[in-house]
Motif scaffolding. Structure first.
Motif, PDB file in Angstrom:
ATOM      1  N   PRO A 171       5.208  -5.690   5.550  1.00 55.99           N
ATOM      2  CA  PRO A 171       4.497  -4.328   4.785  1.00 55.99           C
ATOM      3  C   PRO A 171       5.420  -3.725   3.702  1.00 55.99           C
ATOM      4  O   PRO A 171       6.714  -3.765   4.096  1.00 55.99           O
ATOM      5  N   ILE A 172       5.050  -3.464   2.706  1.00 59.37           N
ATOM      6  CA  ILE A 172       5.737  -2.970   1.641  1.00 59.37           C
ATOM      7  C   ILE A 172       5.045  -1.537   1.281  1.00 59.37           C
ATOM      8  O   ILE A 172       3.874  -1.531   0.720  1.00 59.37           O
ATOM      9  N   VAL A 173       5.821  -0.294   1.573  1.00 63.61           N
ATOM     10  CA  VAL A 173       5.163   0.882   1.305  1.00 63.61           C
ATOM     11  C   VAL A 173       5.886   1.243  -0.130  1.00 63.61           C
ATOM     12  O   VAL A 173       6.774   1.771  -0.190  1.00 63.61           O
ATOM     13  N   CYS A 174       4.596   1.446  -1.083  1.00 59.81           N
ATOM     14  CA  CYS A 174       4.928   1.782  -2.326  1.00 59.81           C
ATOM     15  C   CYS A 174       3.684   1.780  -3.365  1.00 59.81           C
ATOM     16  O   CYS A 174       2.946   0.983  -2.880  1.00 59.81           O
ATOM     17  N   GLN A 175       3.835   2.425  -4.265  1.00 59.09           N
ATOM     18  CA  GLN A 175       2.947   2.501  -5.495  1.00 59.09           C
ATOM     19  C   GLN A 175       3.134   1.155  -6.134  1.00 59.09           C
ATOM     20  O   GLN A 175       4.334   0.656  -6.253  1.00 59.09           O
ATOM     21  N   LEU A 176       1.982   0.577  -6.449  1.00 61.17           N
ATOM     22  CA  LEU A 176       2.199  -0.857  -7.357  1.00 61.17           C
ATOM     23  C   LEU A 176       3.017  -0.698  -8.422  1.00 61.17           C
ATOM     24  O   LEU A 176       3.720  -1.510  -8.485  1.00 61.17           O
ATOM     25  N   GLU A 177       3.061   0.549  -9.093  1.00 62.45           N
ATOM     26  CA  GLU A 177       3.825   0.480 -10.410  1.00 62.45           C
ATOM     27  C   GLU A 177       5.273   0.337 -10.017  1.00 62.45           C
ATOM     28  O   GLU A 177       6.116   0.328 -10.941  1.00 62.45           O
ATOM     29  N   ASN A 178       5.666   0.846  -8.664  1.00 67.23           N
ATOM     30  CA  ASN A 178       7.208   1.009  -8.340  1.00 67.23           C
ATOM     31  C   ASN A 178       7.545  -0.498  -7.451  1.00 67.23           C
ATOM     32  O   ASN A 178       8.484  -0.370  -7.074  1.00 67.23           O
ATOM     33  N   LEU A 179       6.724  -1.386  -7.426  1.00 67.40           N
ATOM     34  CA  LEU A 179       7.005  -2.584  -6.727  1.00 67.40           C
ATOM     35  C   LEU A 179       8.154  -3.202  -7.258  1.00 67.40           C
ATOM     36  O   LEU A 179       8.193  -3.604  -8.321  1.00 67.40           O
ATOM     37  N   ASP A 180       8.981  -3.748  -6.576  1.00 69.45           N
ATOM     38  CA  ASP A 180      10.163  -4.503  -6.849  1.00 69.45           C
ATOM     39  C   ASP A 180       9.929  -5.932  -6.094  1.00 69.45           C
ATOM     40  O   ASP A 180       9.699  -6.138  -4.999  1.00 69.45           O
ATOM     41  N   VAL A 181       9.703  -6.810  -7.013  1.00 70.56           N
ATOM     42  CA  VAL A 181       9.322  -8.048  -6.723  1.00 70.56           C
ATOM     43  C   VAL A 181      10.379  -8.796  -5.585  1.00 70.56           C
ATOM     44  O   VAL A 181       9.732  -9.507  -4.888  1.00 70.56           O
ATOM     45  N   ASP A 182      11.522  -8.435  -5.921  1.00 71.85           N
ATOM     46  CA  ASP A 182      12.405  -9.148  -4.895  1.00 71.85           C
ATOM     47  C   ASP A 182      12.167  -8.697  -3.311  1.00 71.85           C
ATOM     48  O   ASP A 182      12.599  -9.323  -2.410  1.00 71.85           O
ATOM     49  N   ALA A 225       6.801 -10.971 -13.723  1.00 70.46           N
ATOM     50  CA  ALA A 225       7.558 -11.017 -12.538  1.00 70.46           C
ATOM     51  C   ALA A 225       6.344 -11.732 -11.295  1.00 70.46           C
ATOM     52  O   ALA A 225       7.068 -12.533 -10.747  1.00 70.46           O
ATOM     53  N   LEU A 226       5.216 -11.434 -11.609  1.00 68.43           N
ATOM     54  CA  LEU A 226       4.482 -12.121 -10.629  1.00 68.43           C
ATOM     55  C   LEU A 226       4.338 -13.788 -11.079  1.00 68.43           C
ATOM     56  O   LEU A 226       4.353 -14.489 -10.179  1.00 68.43           O
ATOM     57  N   ARG A 227       4.195 -13.930 -12.350  1.00 68.35           N
ATOM     58  CA  ARG A 227       4.375 -15.364 -12.759  1.00 68.35           C
ATOM     59  C   ARG A 227       5.639 -16.172 -12.246  1.00 68.35           C
ATOM     60  O   ARG A 227       5.954 -17.314 -12.060  1.00 68.35           O
ATOM     61  N   GLY A 228       6.679 -15.239 -12.168  1.00 70.97           N
ATOM     62  CA  GLY A 228       7.917 -15.924 -11.884  1.00 70.97           C
ATOM     63  C   GLY A 228       7.892 -16.358 -10.319  1.00 70.97           C
ATOM     64  O   GLY A 228       8.955 -17.076  -9.915  1.00 70.97           O
ATOM     65  N   LEU A 229       6.947 -15.631  -9.865  1.00 73.34           N
ATOM     66  CA  LEU A 229       6.897 -16.269  -8.250  1.00 73.34           C
ATOM     67  C   LEU A 229       6.036 -17.793  -8.311  1.00 73.34           C
ATOM     68  O   LEU A 229       5.973 -18.310  -7.181  1.00 73.34           O
ATOM     69  N   SER A 230       5.642 -18.243  -9.404  1.00 74.43           N
ATOM     70  CA  SER A 230       5.006 -19.453  -9.532  1.00 74.43           C
ATOM     71  C   SER A 230       3.994 -19.632  -8.429  1.00 74.43           C
ATOM     72  O   SER A 230       3.705 -20.601  -7.723  1.00 74.43           O
ATOM     73  N   PRO A 231       2.970 -18.638  -8.603  1.00 70.21           N
ATOM     74  CA  PRO A 231       1.718 -18.820  -7.587  1.00 70.21           C
ATOM     75  C   PRO A 231       0.936 -19.972  -7.689  1.00 70.21           C
ATOM     76  O   PRO A 231       0.817 -20.445  -9.083  1.00 70.21           O
ATOM     77  N   HIS A 273       0.876  -1.131  -0.088  1.00 74.19           N
ATOM     78  CA  HIS A 273      -0.029  -0.004   0.071  1.00 74.19           C
ATOM     79  C   HIS A 273       0.888   1.102  -0.004  1.00 74.19           C
ATOM     80  O   HIS A 273       1.932   1.157   0.406  1.00 74.19           O
ATOM     81  N   LYS A 274       0.412   2.247  -0.571  1.00 71.86           N
ATOM     82  CA  LYS A 274       1.212   3.641  -0.657  1.00 71.86           C
ATOM     83  C   LYS A 274       1.381   4.440   0.606  1.00 71.86           C
ATOM     84  O   LYS A 274       2.227   5.167   0.738  1.00 71.86           O
ATOM     85  N   GLN A 275       0.412   3.999   1.564  1.00 67.83           N
ATOM     86  CA  GLN A 275       0.411   4.655   2.987  1.00 67.83           C
ATOM     87  C   GLN A 275       0.790   3.782   3.943  1.00 67.83           C
ATOM     88  O   GLN A 275       0.400   2.787   4.258  1.00 67.83           O
ATOM     89  N   LYS A 276       1.792   4.420   4.567  1.00 72.48           N
ATOM     90  CA  LYS A 276       2.445   3.516   5.855  1.00 72.48           C
ATOM     91  C   LYS A 276       1.597   3.248   7.043  1.00 72.48           C
ATOM     92  O   LYS A 276       1.348   2.275   7.553  1.00 72.48           O
TER      93      LYS A 276
END
Length: 473
Positions: free
Chosen positions: A219-230, A325-331, A191-194
């Motif tokens: 928790p990961i504070v960020c906009q979805l478009e800036n998400l680092d899958v790592d 990137a999501l597919r690389g997580l083998s969900p 989510h973008k808000q801590k």
């Protein structure tokens, strides 16, 4: 059911044709008789005025658009019936689009507007409480996760829009009674808000401790478009599930921006449009205008319009790389909820008519269940629906985040990205149906479509839920 006197419901019977020929593009002053219109006549008049105003803006005729907006102001009201409320927010959005032609003026008028984090949290909570859409989404998603994770000892859920504790509290309770015992559960919330994530962490840790479930919140504070899958820190041996609630469409803004820069059309101004794309108005009934098929009859989509949706990941794109990137997580499972509407055209008139149909149904469901004077209803309409309408109508390029697409577009796109469709849980569908009955949500319908679920108000589709998995499962 709350249906107040004088309401102009979408489900109303067709009206006799109401002529607005006196409201021609050359009209010069507000007509006194506008205030004397009956509710249904007023609703029809407002729709015709809104489309006429959008036509003028698309053609660059701001003076005529201003005259039409003045007429709309005599009829629209954020506290009135369904169509009066819709017209208030659409006219505000159309006016905002005009003002953007003078950036200095637009920035000055908006420089002091501040929305607090607490208000954003409040309006999302109110939407959850006043409408059943999110409740239904959570029921379907959680049931799909429980069934997919049967026998798994370590479960990692990635929530792409982590803001509502109720969803995962219900899941914790469901997992706590598994015959084989609860798994070790990790939830990564984005989510973008801590502050939102801090609240989530507190509520979920509290519930997990009460249920004696091994639990960890990341928790990961960020906009979805800036998400680092790592940063998701998926570990070997974890069974991964992804929940995306009304999020993926926002990524289409970046692909559209790229397409515009590489296209000869990209140099056009904000309100430019082919002359033949301007809608030709004819007197119609209120039911005609709010019926999807009739909206399509207002004009014939040009080749530009038909090809305007950037839902292709054959070439490098933000959406394509994100799904890769999501597919690389083998969900083991990914559940996607999106608005079931087409508000992602490059053409302004396509978006105006599509958004009118879609938001008319959303406003109408509140009209039928919540009193008009309710401050909670007004907050949802202004701070959530109104904000989305303004983004659809007034914004372009990467600023236009509300790029809703229908299920028929999402299915081939996700399949092309390497995901396989999973039929939604039968028990989840039953649970969702019981939820509607138990809350007395009359007028809402659940419809199965291609193994997915569509949530409707009356006969208008509003949200779709689809279930996916990585191909090797």
């Amino acid at each position: 059911m709350v249906q107040e006197e004088g309401s102009s419901s979408i489900g109303s019977s067709p009206l006799q044709i109401f002529s607005l020929m006196s409201l021609s593009p050359g009209l010069s002053s507000p007509h006194p008789w506008l205030r004397e219109l009956k509710s249904e006549e007023r609703g029809l008049c407002l729709i015709q005025l809104l489309v006429a105003c959008a036509n003028h803006i698309a053609a660059g005729s701001f003076e005529n658009a201003n005259i039409v907006l003045e007429n709309i102001s005599y009829l629209a009201s954020p506290g009135g019936d369904t169509m009066q409320r819709i017209a208030a927010y659409f006219s505000e959005s159309l006016a905002d689009r005009i003002l953007k032609n003078w950036p200095g003026l637009h920035k000055a008028l908006n420089s002091t507007k501040i929305t607090s984090i607490s208000e954003e949290i409040l309006v999302q909570r109110l939407f959850f409480e006043l409408c059943p859409f999110l409740r239904l989404t959570y029921v379907i998603t959680n049931r799909a996760i429980v069934e997919a994770m049967e026998g798994e000892k370590v479960v990692h859920i990635i929530d792409l829009n982590c803001f509502e504790p109720a969803q995962w509290i219900d899941l914790l309770q469901a997992l706590s009674v598994r015959p084989e015992g609860p798994p070790h559960l990790r939830i990564t919330g984005i989510h973008k808000q801590k502050e939102v994530l801090e609240l989530m962490a507190h509520r979920l840790n509290e519930e997990a401790e009460k249920l004696d479930i091994p639990f960890q919140f990341n928790p990961i504070v960020c906009q979805l478009e800036n998400l680092d899958v790592d940063c998701l820190r998926v570990k070997t041996g974890e069974a991964v599930a992804i929940s995306s609630v009304l999020q993926l469409h926002s990524l289409l803004a970046f692909d559209d921006d790229m397409l515009r820069k590489n296209s000869p059309l990209g140099s056009r101004g904000l309100n430019s449009v082919h002359p033949h794309r301007v809608v030709q108005m004819n007197p119609r009934t209120l039911g005609d205008f709010l019926e999807k098929e009739s909206c399509n009859h207002l004009y014939s989509p040009s080749s530009e319009s038909m090809s305007s949706s950037p839902l292709s990941i054959a070439s490098p794109s933000k959406m394509g790389s994100f799904l890769d990137a999501l597919r690389g997580l083998s969900p083991k499972l990914m559940v996607v909820t999106e608005q079931e509407s087409n508000n992602n055209s490059h053409n302004l008139m396509d978006r105006v008519t599509g958004a009118l149909n879609y938001y008319a149904a959303l406003f109408d469901c509140l009209e039928s269940t919540v009193p008009r004077a309710s401050s909670e209803r007004q907050k949802v309409e202004k701070m959530l629906f109104g904000k989305e309408i303004k983004n659809i109508i007034a914004c372009e390029g990467h600023e236009r985040k509300e790029r809703h697409e229908k299920l028929e577009k999402w299915i081939p796109m996700l399949e092309l990205a390497g995901f396989g469709r999973v039929p939604l849980s039968y028990h989840g569908m039953l649970q969702a149906t019981r939820l509607l009955h138990s809350f007395g949500y009359d007028g809402y319908k659940l419809k199965e479509e291609k193994g997915c679920l569509v949530i409707c108000w009356q006969d208008t589709p509003l949200f779709s839920i689809s279930s996916w998995r990585f191909g090797r499962y």
